[in-house]
Design a protein around this motif. Structure first.
Motif: not given
Lengths: 165, 285
Positions: A76-91
């Motif tokens: 499966h695909e897991i997303l944690t808080i560390e993976g929420l930003e995209e290319q250094g830009k916060l969600h």
């Protein structure tokens, strides 16, 4: 010590990257993320599925990682808080939590943001924003600022993307 | 490092056939679906040591919801969220959609399964009363074949049910109501999210052309030691006109009939009173 024989090969995608390792299949996804993968952003609160602190997204949906045996995360695909930003830009939700002071002690924050993010991405999973984070408890009782942080990000999304998808 | 894990074994299977054969082992492996009950015990060192069978590994169980002409079929792995996300239920079988929304929280609804709710056999199960009020039945599979059991006849005591250890609940079949009926589902708990029920009532009611009660289902959760369908009160109501007098008789009858549990969440006295109030609210419409 646990014999190596009892461990199994487990692999899944975490924050967009493939991960594989040998772990006991009944090990909690939470412990695998913290101990084997080394990402400490996912917190343990109650350890019994009541508080939502350990929430991560599995295939885009919030799950309590303390209740998921790691064998069920295989493939499966897991997303944690560390993976929420995209290319250094916060969600936008993270940005909003920073700006509005949505975090106090911080233990509930990753789970809170991920639950809200699941709703942000797919509003079908809850009737409204409060319901989407109703399984996330804040011991500091900082709910007013948590709600305003979430609403802020949602409003911004609606104004720029033309409302709910 | 959690060394207690070495006392547990978890089996993955490539087919339902392989799974039912694995259940012939002694001691019998315990099926695990979404883990929202079992994993709580694991973390508190209260989970019986032994072998568990991971139902999520079985390909045949992965079809989540099948909507046929006259019935809906859930698999062993259908979650509450699967029902929430399927618009069929909100418009055709509302009680399932309502029950799905009051279980735990979103993070529980994405993992917890209807079949697990049935097999865990908690008196406070939120999904079971709704399924029972729709006359659901279960398909139980074991190495020697399969059989169908009506959910209303499945329980006969606290955590006592008509499932052999070697059987897997592979499907839940729910007839789609063919007559228009009034439906009622209400859970009373401490708060909306993450609360375990004190009293649940799931009910269905249909009147015929003479305004007499033609169809009635009254199912309580969290009141008796198991999900309880009150056939006595249903029979008292069947064929009668729905007058205030009939409603009062039914409310009195249910008060005498129920032998509520008394536990940390509530008292027997409170449960009886609330059970009566909910029945009144349901019947008055």
């Amino acid at each position: 010590m646990m014999s190596e024989l009892q461990k199994q090969d487990i692999q899944f995608t975490i924050n967009g990257k493939k991960w594989q390792g040998k772990v006991h299949p009944m090990k909690r996804l939470l412990d695998t993320i913290r101990e084997d993968i080394g990402l400490k952003g996912t917190k343990e609160g109650c350890g019994e599925g009541e508080c939502g602190a350990c929430t991560v997204l599995m295939d885009g949906k919030p799950v309590m990682s303390c209740l998921v045996p790691v064998c069920q995360a295989d493939g499966h695909e897991i997303l944690t808080i560390e993976g929420l930003e995209e290319q250094g830009k916060l969600h936008p939700l993270q940005e909003s939590f920073v700006k509005e002071g949505g975090a106090q002690c911080g233990i509930c924050t990753p789970g809170m943001i991920l639950s809200a993010a699941a709703y942000y991405n797919d509003p079908r999973i809850a009737k409204d924003l409060p319901e989407s984070i109703s399984g996330n408890l804040c011991r500091c009782t900082g709910y007013t600022k948590i709600f305003s942080s979430c609403h802020h990000a949602m409003d911004k999304k609606e104004s720029c993307c033309g409302g709910k998808k | 490092m959690r060394n207690y894990l070495q006392d547990y074994r978890i089996l993955s299977c490539h087919s339902l056939k392989e799974a039912v054969l694995a259940l012939q082992e002694t001691p019998t492996p315990v099926p695990i679906a979404g883990g929202t009950d079992i994993m709580v015990y694991l973390n508190y060192h209260r989970l019986p040591v032994g072998t568990y069978l991971d139902l999520t590994s079985i390909p045949e169980l992965k079809t989540s919801i099948e909507i046929r002409e006259k019935e809906v079929v859930f698999s062993a792995l259908t979650t509450y969220m699967d029902v929430r996300l399927n618009s069929f239920f909100a418009s055709n079988m509302q009680m399932l959609s309502q029950a799905a929304q009051v279980v735990g929280s979103i993070g529980i609804q994405t993992r917890g399964t209807w079949a697990g709710n049935i097999a865990n056999a908690s008196p406070a199960a939120d999904g079971v009363p709704a399924l029972m009020a729709y006359d659901a039945s279960l398909i139980l599979v074991c190495a020697s074949g399969e059989r169908e059991v009506s959910l209303a006849d499945f329980y006969h005591g606290y955590k006592k049910m008509d499932r052999k250890q070697q059987e897997i609940i592979s499907k839940i079949k729910i007839p789609i109501p063919q007559i228009k009926s009034r439906e009622y589902y209400r859970k009373v708990g401490e708060r909306k999210a993450q609360a375990i029920s004190k009293v649940i009532l799931a009910g269905r009611l249909a009147l015929d052309e003479q305004k007499k009660i033609q169809h009635i289902r009254i199912v309580y959760g969290s009141v008796m030691p198991y999900t309880y369908r009150s056939r006595t009160t249903e029979n008292l109501l069947l064929g009668k006109e729905l007058t205030q007098d009939t409603i009062h008789q039914a409310v009195r009858q249910i008060g005498e009939e129920l032998k509520p549990i008394d536990d940390v969440r509530s008292t027997a006295h409170y449960r009886r009173k609330v059970a009566q109030n909910l029945l009144q609210e349901f019947l008055e419409g």
